[in-house]
Design an enzyme around this catalytic site. Structure first.
Site, short mmCIF file in Angstrom:
data_model
loop_
_atom_site.label_atom_id
_atom_site.label_comp_id
_atom_site.label_asym_id
_atom_site.label_seq_id
_atom_site.Cartn_x
_atom_site.Cartn_y
_atom_site.Cartn_z
N ASP B 314 -49.43 -22.46 34.99
CA ASP B 314 -47.98 -22.62 34.91
C ASP B 314 -47.64 -24.06 35.20
OD1 ASP B 314 -46.85 -20.26 34.15
OD2 ASP B 314 -47.03 -19.38 36.15
N ASP B 351 -26.64 -35.12 49.55
CA ASP B 351 -27.30 -34.16 48.67
C ASP B 351 -28.65 -33.76 49.28
OD1 ASP B 351 -28.47 -32.75 46.68
OD2 ASP B 351 -28.20 -34.25 45.12
N SER B 389 -21.50 -28.98 44.13
CA SER B 389 -21.13 -27.59 43.92
C SER B 389 -21.33 -27.25 42.46
CB SER B 389 -19.67 -27.35 44.34
OG SER B 389 -18.81 -27.71 43.29
N SER B 395 -22.26 -34.72 43.20
CA SER B 395 -22.12 -34.95 44.63
C SER B 395 -21.73 -36.41 44.79
CB SER B 395 -23.44 -34.65 45.34
OG SER B 395 -24.42 -35.55 44.90
N LYS B 406 -22.43 -39.00 41.64
CA LYS B 406 -23.57 -38.87 40.73
C LYS B 406 -23.71 -37.40 40.37
CE LYS B 406 -27.19 -36.80 42.56
NZ LYS B 406 -27.38 -36.48 43.97
#
Lengths: 560, 700
Positions: B314, B351, B389, B395, B406
C-alpha cells in the site's frame, strides 16, 4: 606413432565428430518428437494397430502403454527362444533353458543385453534377428520415448497429458534408429564386419588343424547394439571378436554409435525447451556438461590406471594388456570401456575383468552412478534430469526458495518420486549382491575366488550391470546359474521399469504445474555452478552409497 | 481504497519484548541441563516415529544396548552411551526451541485469566462467565473492564490497552463503524464505554490461537518439511541398505562386523544432524516471527513467504509516510521567497495537523531558508490564531497589523477576493501544475492593512520513507517484484513509484482491482504477498499467498489473512519474506552439511573395520586422519556425530545469517560454507576427538 598419440588422436576424432553432429542431429530428433505430421508408413501402422496417433495420453496411460508393450516384448522373446529349434534358420540350435531364456528375454527388452549365454553357441539366426535385434530397436525407442515424456512434463503446463507413447515409439524406430542403423550397418560391412546367414563352417588352418568359423547377420545387429546402447554381442567375445570389431577404425566407429544418441539428446532437450519457451538451449548444454565432466574424469582415470598397469609383467608389456586386443591398444580399450559403461551399453572391446583394480573400479563406478554419463538412449537423459532435480532441491533450499527446476516446484510429491527413482538401482545392486555373497554357491561361480576382493568385484559388477541395464560383464563370473539368471533377471526388470514408473509419474506431476517465472531469486540451472552441483550430487550420493562395497572390492585390491 | 492506520509506536515496548527472547539468552549452555528431563520424556517411541532419521538412531541404540548386556566391553558401552546421547541431543534441540514459545504462551495465558462478561440481553445487562459467550452475543465493556472475547464494536468509542496481546503499551482507539471496530479478547478498556458483538467462540479466540501457535501445540509439517523428510527418509533407507548388505560382504572378506560397529556406521551415515535439528529449525522460524510481533497462522504461510515473487505494498503508510509534507515554497511574482516562507510559517503556527507541522519545520529550518522567519516568532506569539475548519478550509493568524492565511487554493483565493485583492494567474497556473503532478498546493495570502494579496504556493507532497529505495533494490536482487497499490491517479502514482524505486504500481485501485491483480500474478506462476487492514481488503488477503493483516484492522481482515502483524507495520512484509527465506536456507544448509560430513566418517570407519584383515591391509591407506586404533576411530566418529548436533543448536535456533543477494551469489556462498565446510570440518573434528578418546582404557 606411439600409443599415446594414437589414443589422443582417436579421442579427439571421436569428440570432433560428436561436436559436428550435435546440433543437426539433436535438432532433428527434436523435430521427430514434436512434429505433428505422420509418415505414410506410420499412419498405416497406426491404422492396423487401432491407435489414434493424435490422442495424447495421461501419464498413467503412457506408463501403462510402456509396461504393456514391454511385457509383450518379454513374452515374445521368451517364446522365440524356447521354440527356436522348430523355426527357420535354426542352424542346429537347441531351445534355450527356461531360466536363461527368461534372463535373456528380460535382458533384451530392458535394454540391458546381459548375456549369460554365448551367442554363437545358443541362439539361432532367427532368434538373433527377429528377437534380439528387434528388441534392440524397440527397447531403445522405449527409453527415448520415456525421456521425451519427461521433457514434455517439464515443458507443459496445467495438463497431465504427456504425448502418445505409440507415436513416440514408432517415430523413434522409423525415423531415428532404422535409418542410422541401415547406413551404419553398411559402413560396418565395409569395415570388415561379417553379414551373412551362414551357419558355423569348418576350415583347415595353415597349421594343419581345423577351426570352426561362425557366420551370421552380425553387422546389422552390431550397429543397433551400439546405437541403441544395448550392448548384446552376436558373439560371446562381443566387439573384441574379429568378426564384430575387426579394426581400430571400426571400434572407434562403434564408440561413436554408442555415444551419438545419448549425447545429442541433450541438444534435443535444449531445443525442445527453447522452442516451447520453457527454457533455453543452454539448459541442454548444462546437462551435457554435467555428463561430460564425469565421463572425462572417468576416462582420464581409467586410461591412467591402465597405462600405469601394475606388476612387472604389465610393465614389460608397456601397459596392462591382459584381456585387451592388441589391434585396439590401451587407450582405445579404455575409451571403449568408459563409453560402454557410461552409457548402459555393455558392449566391450576388451575385458573389464582384466583391467587394473582402479581401472575396473572406475568402469564399475560408471554403472553405479546410474548410467547417466551420458547414459543409455533416453534413460541417460531422464536419469540425469532426475539427478539435476535432486541437486536443485538441495541447492534451492540454500537460496531460501521452495526448490524449482525450469519454474516447476520440487514439492513433497516430486521429491518422493525423485527419491524413489534414485533409490531403486542402488537398492537392487546392494540387495542382489548381498544375497549373492551370503549364498554358499557364489564363490564357485567366481573366476578369482582366491583373490577375495576381486571375486567380490565380479559379483558386485554383475548386479551393478544388471540393475543399471548396462549388460556388460566383468567376465570372470560364471553367471549361467539358476540364481544369477533369476536374480540378475529381476534386477534388470526392476532396474529398468521401476524408474520408468517413477519418472513418468514425476513427469505427470510436473506437467500439472504452472511454472513460476525466472527471477533474480531463481537458481539459474544453465550455468557452471549448476553443473558443478549436479556433478557433486551425483558423485556424492553414489559415492556414499557404494563406498563400503567399493572399498571391499576394487579399493582393497588396488591398495594392497 | 483502504487507509492504513499506523499507530504511534513507542519503540521501548517492542525492544523489551525482543530482548527478553533474544537468542543469546534463550540458548545458554544451562538450557541443555534444564531441558534434559523434557528431552528424556521425548524418547517416547510413539512420538519419535514421526522423525524417521532419529527413530532409526533410537532403534540402533536399543540394539547396541542389548548387545552390551550380552557381550559387554568398554568399546561397546562407550558407543552405546554416545548413541543414546545422539538421540537425547536431538530431543534437547526440540525442547529448547519449544521452550522459548512456552514462556511466551504462559505470558499470554495470564491475560486470558478467568473473566466475566456483562452480556446485554434484551437491553439489560447480566453477568455471565466469558466462557459461556457465543457468537453474536452483545457485551458491554467500560473503563477498567477486560474485553471478554473477540468481537466488533457496534456502539461507542473507547481507548483500549492491547499490550497483553501486542506488547504495545500505548492505548489504541476502537470505535464502531469503519476499519477500527475489531477488539481482541483479553485486552482492557481504558476509557469510555463500548458495546461489542462477539465474533468468536470461546476457545477459538485470537488469544487462544496465539497461545496454540507460539506453543507449537498443533504444529503441522509444512510442504517443504514433508519434502525434506521424504528425502531424509530415503537417504536413511539407502544407508541402511549399504550397512545391512555390508555384513555379507564383510563375511566374504573374512571379517564379519559386530552389532555396535554396524550401528555406529549407520548412525554416522544417516543424516542425523539435519534429522535432529529439523523440527527445532521450524519452531525457531515461527518464533522469530513472533518476536517481531507477527503471528503466522500456519508454518505453511511462513514457508510461502520465502517463495514470494511479488510484493503488493500500500502506498500510504508503507511507501510514503502517510502524511503529506512541505516540499517547496513557490512565491508569486514580485514576492521574496523568504517573505512567503515567513507568512506560511505564521499561518501554520496554529495548525496542529501533520501537514501544518511539516510546513513549520520546512520554513523554519535553517538550511532551507536562512535568516528571516525565525525573527517572526516573537510576533507570532502576539497574534490571534485562526484554526483550520472544514468550512473555511484555511488556517491562519491575525496579527494586530496583518492577517495571514494558508489553505486550499479556492478558499484562499475567495478570501483574497473578499478582502479586495486580485487573483494572480501565475499562482493559479502553479496550483494546477502541482495538482496535476499529484501534489497538494496550499496557497498563502496576507492582508497587510486593507487589501489582500496572494504570496505564493506551498507544495505539499507525499514523502517516500527513507531507505526504501535501497530496500527495494535488495528485493529486486532477490528476485521479488514490488508493486505499489494506491488510490491516486496514475500520474501521481508513477511519480512516487519512480521515486521509491518500485517496479510497478496499480493506480486508482479498487479492492476488486487488487484482487484481480493478485489473480493475474498467480496465474503467471507468481506468489503474492500483501498487507491489508480493511474489511474490503479481506478477499485480496485471502487470495494472496501471504496475507498479512494489521492488528488494527477489522476482524474480517484478520480472519482472511494468514498472518497478523501486531505492530500493524506494513513495512514488515519485507522482514517476513526474509524470515521465510532464512528458514529454508537453514534447512538446506544443515542438510548439505550433514551429507558432506559422511565422507570423513567413511574415512574413519571403513579402514577401522577392514584394514586388519589379511588381503585388505591396503585399506589402511584410507586412514588419512591417522586415528589411533579401530575402536577409537569408530568412537570418535560417533562422538563427533553427536556433538555436532549440540554445536549446531544455536545455528538452528538463530537461523543462517541471511543477506539479500541474488540467488547464484547466495548459493555459491552457502555451498562454500556448508558444503565444503561440511566436508572439511569432520576430518579435523574426528581427529581432535580421537586425540582424547585414545586415552580411554581399552580403546587402543
Amino acid at each position: 606413432m606411439s600409443d599415446i598419440v594414437a589414443g589422443l588422436l582417436q579421442a579427439s576424432l571421436l569428440f570432433s565428430i560428436l561436436a559436428a553432429v550435435y546440433v543437426p542431429f539433436g535438432d532433428f530428433m527434436a523435430r521427430v518428437y514434436t512434429g505433428t505430421r505422420h509418415l505414410r508408413v506410420e499412419r498405416a501402422l497406426y491404422r492396423v494397430c487401432g491407435i489414434d496417433p493424435d490422442a495424447d495420453q495421461h501419464w498413467s496411460g503412457y506408463l501403462r502403454a510402456v509396461l504393456a508393450f514391454s511385457l509383450l516384448s518379454v513374452l515374445a522373446l521368451y517364446l522365440l527362444q524356447r521354440t527356436q529349434q522348430w523355426l527357420p534358420l535354426a542352424i542346429g540350435m537347441a531351445p534355450v533353458d527356461p531360466d536363461q531364456a527368461w534372463n535373456t528375454a528380460v535382458s533384451f527388452a530392458a535394454n540391458t543385453n546381459w548375456q549369460s549365454y554365448s551367442g554363437e553357441a545358443a541362439m539361432s539366426h532367427l532368434t538373433q534377428m527377429a528377437g534380439l535385434a528387434v528388441q534392440n530397436f524397440l527397447s531403445a525407442a522405449v527409453g527415448m520415448a520415456v525421456a521425451v515424456a519427461l521433457v514434455r512434463g517439464l515443458i507443459r503446463r496445467r495438463t497431465e497429458l504427456l504425448g502418445n507413447f505409440w507415436v513416440d515409439l514408432v517415430r523413434g524406430v522409423f525415423r531415428i534408429l532404422l535409418p542410422i542403423a541401415a547406413v551404419g550397418a553398411l559402413l560396418l560391412v565395409a569395415g570388415g564386419v561379417v553379414q551373412n546367414l551362414a551357419g558355423p563352417a569348418e576350415y583347415a588352418t595353415v597349421g594343419g588343424g581345423t577351426q570352426v568359423l561362425p557366420g551370421g547377420p552380425v553387422a546389422s545387429q552390431e550397429v543397433i547394439k551400439e546405437l541403441g546402447t544395448n550392448g548384446g554381442g552376436f558373439f560371446n567375445a562381443n566387439s573384441a571378436h574379429p568378426f564384430e570389431g575387426p579394426t581400430a577404425v571400426v571400434s572407434l566407429f562403434q564408440i561413436l554409435l554408442i555415444l551419438v544418441i545419448p549425447v545429442c539428446l541433450t541438444r534435443t532437450y535444449g531445443t525442445m525447451l527453447a522452442r516451447s519457451g520453457a527454457g533455453t538451449r543452454r539448459h541442454g548444454l548444462a546437462v551435457l556438461a554435467a555428463m561430460g565432466t564425469i565421463f572425462t574424469l572417468s576416462l582420464v582415470g581409467t586410461t591412467a590406471a591402465e597405462m600405469a598397469g601394475g606388476g612387472s609383467a604389465t610393465q614389460a608389456a608397456g601397459a596392462a594388456m591382459e584381456g585387451k586386443e592388441v589391434r585396439f591398444g590401451e587407450m582405445l580399450s579404455a575409451l571403449f570401456a568408459t563409453a560402454t559403461t557410461g552409457t548402459s551399453t555393455g558392449a566391450v572391446n576388451s575385458f573389464h575383468d582384466s583391467f587394473t583394480p582402479f581401472g575396473g573400479g572406475l568402469v564399475l563406478l560408471n554403472m553405479l552412478l546410474g548410467e547417466v554419463t551420458p547414459g543409455g538412449v533416453g534413460s541417460g537423459l531422464y536419469g540425469m534430469l532426475v539427478l539435476a532435480m535432486l541437486a536443485v532441491f538441495l541447492g534451492g533450499l540454500m537460496i531460501g526458495r521452495t526448490p524449482e527446476y525450469l519454474g516447476k516446484r520440487i514439492g513433497p510429491r516430486e521429491i518422493k518420486l525423485i527419491a524413489l527413482f534414485v533409490l531403486t538401482t542402488p537398492a537392487l545392486v546392494l540387495i542382489g549382491t548381498g544375497i549373492a555373497m551370503a549364498l554358499p554357491g557364489t564363490p564357485g561361480a567366481m573366476t578369482n575366488a582366491d583373490v577375495r576382493p576381486h571375486g567380490f568385484s565380479e559379483v558386485l559388477y554383475a548386479f551393478a550391470s544388471g540393475a543399471n541395464n548396462n549388460g556388460s560383464a566383468f567376465a570372470g563370473l560364471g553367471a549361467d546359474t539358476a540364481f544369477f539368471n533369476t536374480g540378475i533377471g529381476l534386477a534388470m526388470l526392476f532396474g529398468r521399469y521401476l524408474p520408468m514408473v517413477f519418472v513418468l509419474a514425476l513427469a505427470g506431476s510436473l506437467a500439472q504445474q504452472q511454472p513460476a517465472p525466472a527471477t533474480g531469486g531463481t537458481f539459474p540451472t544453465h550455468k557452471p555452478l549448476f553443473v558443478a552441483m549436479v556433478v557433486a550430487t551425483t558423485l556424492i550420493i553414489t559415492g556414499l552409497t557404494f563406498f563400503p562395497a567399493l572399498a571391499l572390492g576394487p579399493l582393497a585390491e588396488g591398495l594392497s | 481504497m483502504s487507509t492504513t492506520v499506523t499507530p504511534v509506536r513507542p519503540e521501548q515496548g517492542r525492544a523489551d519484548r525482543a530482548r527478553s527472547a533474544a537468542p543469546g539468552r534463550a540458548f545458554a549452555p544451562r538450557g541443555l541441563v534444564t531441558k534434559l528431563p523434557e528431552a528424556l520424556r521425548k524418547l517416547d517411541p510413539r512420538a519419535m516415529v514421526r522423525q524417521p532419521v532419529m527413530f532409526t538412531v533410537l532403534i540402533g541404540s536399543v540394539l547396541t544396548t542389548a548387545y552390551c548386556i550380552a557381550e559387554p566391553s568398554v568399546f561397546a558401552v562407550v558407543v552405546t552411551l554416545w548413541l543414546w546421547a545422539t538421540v537425547v541431543f536431538a530431543n534437547l534441540a526440540e525442547a529448547i526451541a519449544e521452550g522459548r514459545g512456552k514462556a511466551q504462551a504462559d505470558a499470554l495465558r495470564s491475560a486470558r485469566a478467568e473473566t466475566t462478561a456483562r452480556a446485554l440481553v434484551d437491553g439489560a445487562e447480566t453477568v455471565v462467565p466469558a466462557a459461556r459467550l457465543g457468537i453474536g452475543d452483545l457485551v458491554v465493556c467500560e473503563a477498567g473492564d477486560v474485553i471478554p472475547g473477540d468481537g466488533d464494536v457496534v456502539e461507542g468509542v473507547a481507548s483500549v490497552d492491547e499490550s497483553a496481546v501486542t506488547g504495545e503499551s500505548a492505548p489504541v482507539i476502537r470505535e464502531s463503524g469503519g476499519d477500527r471496530t475489531a477488539v481482541t479478547g483479553g485486552t482492557r478498556v481504558l476509557s469510555d464505554r463500548i458495546v461489542v458483538r462477539i465474533t468468536a467462540e470461546p476457545g477459538t479466540t485470537f488469544l487462544d490461537r496465539m497461545i496454540a501457535l507460539v506453543e507449537g501445540a498443533d504444529r503441522q509439517k509444512t510442504p517443504n518439511e514433508i519434502a525434506l523428510n521424504a528425502l531424509l527418509a530415503s537417504l536413511t533407507i539407502c544407508f541402511l541398505l549399504a550397512v545391512v548388505s555390508l555384513q555379507p560382504f564383510a563375511a566374504w572378506a573374512g571379517g564379519p562386523q559386530s552389532v555396535p560397529i554396524l550401528v555406529a556406521l549407520l548412525v554416522c551415515l544417516i543424516p542425523t544432524t539435519i534429522g535432529a535439528l529439523l523440527s527445532a529449525v521450524g519452531i525457531a522460524g515461527m518464533d522469530r516471527l513472533v518476536r517481531r510481533n507477527v503471528l503466522a497462522m500456519s508454518g505453511r504461510a511462513v514457508e510461502a513467504a520465502g517463495n514470494i515473487t511479488t510484493l503488493l505494498l500500500d502506498k500510504t503508510g508503507t511507501v510514503t509516510l502517510g502524511d503529506r509534507q512541505a516540499h517547496a515554497v513557490l512565491p508569486a511574482d514580485g514576492v521574496a521567497e523568504a517573505h512567503l516562507a515567513s507568512a506560511a510559517l505564521l499561518a501554520s503556527r496554529a495548525d496542529g495537523t501533520p501537514e501544518g507541522r511539516s510546513i513549520v519545520e520546512f520554513c523554519a529550518g535553517p538550511p532551507a531558508l536562512p535568516g528571516g522567519p525565525a525573527a517572526e516568532d516573537a510576533s507570532a506569539a502576539a497574534g490571534e490564531p485562526v484554526p483550520f475548519s472544514a468550512q473555511t478550509r484555511m488556517s491562519g493568524l491575525d496579527l494586530p497589523d496583518r492577517r495571514v492565511r494558508k489553505g486550499a487554493a479556492s478558499a484562499v483565493r475567495r478570501w483574497v477576493a473578499e478582502n479586495g485583492g486580485a487573483d494572480d494567474p501565475g499562482v493559479a497556473a502553479v496550483v494546477d501544475r502541482i495538482s496535476a503532478e499529484g501534489g497538494t498546493p496550499l496557497v498563502v495570502a496576507e492582508a497587510d492593512g486593507g487589501t489582500a494579496r496572494v504570496l505564493g504556493v506551498v507544495h505539499l507532497k507525499d514523502v517516500v520513507k527513507a531507505g526504501l529505495r535501497e530496500r527495494f533494490a535488495q528485493l529486486r536482487a532477490m528476485g521479488i517484484r514490488t508493486v505499489m497499490i494506491t488510490g491516486d491517479n496514475p500520474r501521481t502514482a508513477a511519480a512516487i513509484a519512480e521515486e521509491a524505486g518500485l517496479d510497478d504500481f496499480l493506480a486508482e485501485a479498487t479492492p476488486q482491482d487488487k484482487l484481480d491483480l493478485i489473480r493475474r500474478e498467480q496465474e503467471g506462476g507468481r506468489l503474492v504477498a500483501m498487507t491489508g487492514d480493511g474489511t474490503n481488503d479481506a478477499p485480496a488477503l485471502a487470495q494472496a499467498d501471504v496475507g498479512v493483516a494489521m492488528n488494527t484492522g477489522t476482524s474480517a481482515a484478520k480472519e482472511a489473512g494468514n498472518m497478523v502483524d501486531l505492530d500493524s507495520d506494513p513495512t514488515k512484509l519485507i522482514e517476513i519474506v526474509e524470515i521465510g527465506k532464512q528458514l529454508l536456507i537453514t534447512r538446506g544448509a544443515l542438510t548439505t552439511f550433514s551429507v558432506a560430513n559422511d565422507v570423513a566418517k567413511y574415512f574413519a570407519i571403513i579402514p577401522a573395520m577392514f584394514a586388519a584383515i589379511g588381503g585388505y591391509e591396503g585399506l589402511a591407506a584410507l586412514n588419512i586422519m591417522g586415528l589411533a586404533s579401530p575402536q577409537s576411530a569408530i568412537v570418535s566418529a560417533v562422538v563427533f556425530n553427536a556433538l555436532v548436533i549440540v554445536a549446531l543448536i544455536p545455528l538452528s535456533l538463530r537461523g543462517v545469517r541471511y543477506r539479500a543477494m541474488n540467488a547464484e551469489a547466495m548459493l555459491r556462498r552457502n555451498l562454500l560454507v556448508y558444503g565444503v565446510g561440511g566436508l572439511v570440518t569432520p576430518f579435523i573434528g574426528i581427529k581432535l576427538i580421537d586425540l582424547v578418546v585414545m586415552f580411554i582404557p581399552g580403546m587402543v
